[in-house]
Each structure stands twice: as structure tokens, then as C-alpha cells.
Design a protein around this motif. Sequence first.
Motif, short mmCIF file in Angstrom:
data_model
loop_
_atom_site.label_atom_id
_atom_site.label_comp_id
_atom_site.label_asym_id
_atom_site.label_seq_id
_atom_site.Cartn_x
_atom_site.Cartn_y
_atom_site.Cartn_z
N LYS A 61 5.68 -4.70 -2.69
CA LYS A 61 6.77 -5.52 -2.88
C LYS A 61 8.03 -5.16 -1.80
O LYS A 61 8.99 -5.69 -1.81
CB LYS A 61 7.12 -5.76 -4.29
CG LYS A 61 5.97 -6.34 -4.92
CD LYS A 61 6.36 -6.71 -6.42
CE LYS A 61 5.34 -7.48 -7.17
NZ LYS A 61 5.42 -7.54 -8.54
N GLU A 62 7.77 -3.75 -1.53
CA GLU A 62 8.93 -3.00 -0.87
C GLU A 62 8.32 -1.84 0.06
O GLU A 62 7.12 -1.33 -0.67
CB GLU A 62 9.84 -2.54 -1.67
CG GLU A 62 9.57 -1.62 -2.82
CD GLU A 62 10.75 -1.25 -3.87
OE1 GLU A 62 11.55 -2.08 -3.70
OE2 GLU A 62 10.47 -0.28 -4.72
N MET A 63 9.05 -1.45 0.81
CA MET A 63 8.63 -0.24 1.73
C MET A 63 9.75 0.25 2.46
O MET A 63 10.57 -0.52 2.89
CB MET A 63 7.54 -0.81 2.61
CG MET A 63 6.86 0.51 3.58
SD MET A 63 5.44 -0.17 4.52
CE MET A 63 6.01 -1.33 5.75
N ALA A 64 9.89 1.45 2.56
CA ALA A 64 11.23 2.33 2.87
C ALA A 64 11.14 1.93 4.54
O ALA A 64 10.14 1.78 5.08
CB ALA A 64 11.01 3.72 2.47
N LEU A 87 2.86 -9.39 1.35
CA LEU A 87 4.34 -9.94 0.53
C LEU A 87 5.58 -9.55 1.41
O LEU A 87 6.72 -10.41 1.29
CB LEU A 87 4.53 -9.46 -0.73
CG LEU A 87 3.31 -9.79 -1.67
CD1 LEU A 87 3.72 -9.06 -2.97
CD2 LEU A 87 3.10 -11.17 -1.91
N LEU A 88 5.51 -8.56 2.38
CA LEU A 88 6.44 -8.11 3.16
C LEU A 88 6.35 -8.87 4.70
O LEU A 88 5.36 -8.64 5.14
CB LEU A 88 6.43 -6.54 3.32
CG LEU A 88 6.57 -5.69 2.08
CD1 LEU A 88 6.36 -4.44 2.18
CD2 LEU A 88 7.96 -6.06 1.35
N PRO A 89 7.56 -8.94 5.29
CA PRO A 89 7.26 -9.43 6.72
C PRO A 89 7.16 -8.26 7.36
O PRO A 89 7.93 -7.17 7.13
CB PRO A 89 8.91 -10.12 6.83
CG PRO A 89 9.61 -9.69 5.77
CD PRO A 89 9.15 -9.43 4.66
N LEU A 90 6.33 -7.96 8.34
CA LEU A 90 5.85 -7.00 9.08
C LEU A 90 5.97 -7.22 10.75
O LEU A 90 5.90 -8.20 11.10
CB LEU A 90 4.59 -6.30 8.67
CG LEU A 90 4.47 -6.20 7.18
CD1 LEU A 90 2.88 -5.98 6.95
CD2 LEU A 90 5.44 -4.92 6.87
N SER A 91 6.18 -5.95 11.23
CA SER A 91 5.83 -5.97 12.84
C SER A 91 4.71 -4.99 13.10
O SER A 91 4.56 -4.07 12.26
CB SER A 91 6.86 -5.52 13.51
OG SER A 91 8.28 -6.24 13.49
#
Length: 153
Positions: A61-64, A87-91
Motif C-alpha cells: 500500500k506504500e513504499m518509501a 496497488l502502487l504506480p511504479l516505474s
Amino acid sequence: MKPIPKALAGLLLAACAAMGASAQEGPQRLQAIALNAGMHNIRAEVAATEEQRQKGLMFRKEMAAHEGMLFVFEQSAQRCFWMKNTLLPLSIAFLADDGTVVSIADMQPQQLDSHCSSQPVRYALEMNQGWFAKRGIKPGFKLSGAPFSNAPR
């Protein structure tokens, strides 16, 4: 249909519990290593087994901002990723053996679109979406860290 005898039900329950970690829907937490992108430090969890790579960053749900996940494969090949249950938008940066960025793609949460490397790679690094762009990291940029230090020059 006959009910399952209690002894057999207990054995089935124990077998399911033994498989539990892989069947649970929740984020995995993996051993992390330090990588560097110029002056930027990265704490990358390492997904090195097939099971770890398949789950990746699903259910997070979150990542630093300085955290990510490094996917390590046994050999170079064209690699494709999707965002099922993520769940997170990523590159994602696809990396050559020596840590050189081959290509970068932005990926949207919970999509099944494939994002593939432009050439065979052994590594892929997922970070929060926009992380590479905000730091001016483009194809040709070289990351440093333990996985890339033994690459042929």
C-alpha cells in the motif's frame, strides 16, 4: 456426499498451513541490498526466486521514496512485467548485467498490460512511479551495487 473424517480434515488443514505463506494475500518482505544511482541511495529488496519474482510488490500500500525491488534472473532474456494485484504506480528500469539502464517504463496499478525490456536483461528495478524521471535517470545511465560489480567489462 459424505463428510470428511476429522482426522483427514486435520491433515488437510495442516497441509494448507504449511503452504500458507505463498497462499496468503499480503505483501512480501524480502532481504534488501544497497544500490546507488549516482548520489541517490536505493534500498532494494531482492526478488531472486521464481515465487518471489511472481509476487513482487503485490499488495503493497506504500513504499518509501528510496525503496524499491530488484528482480534478479539467472540469465539474460527479454523480461515482461505487469501490475496484477499491485496497488502502487511504479516505474521499472530494465538493467544490463553491469547495471546500465536499458529501458524504463511507467506502470499503472492493477493493470494487465505487459511492459517489456527493449533487449535481453538479467535485472529489473521497480521504484515508485516517476522516481527515475525526477532524478534524470534515462537509458544509458549506470547504477552501482553488488549485483553489478562482477559483470564483464
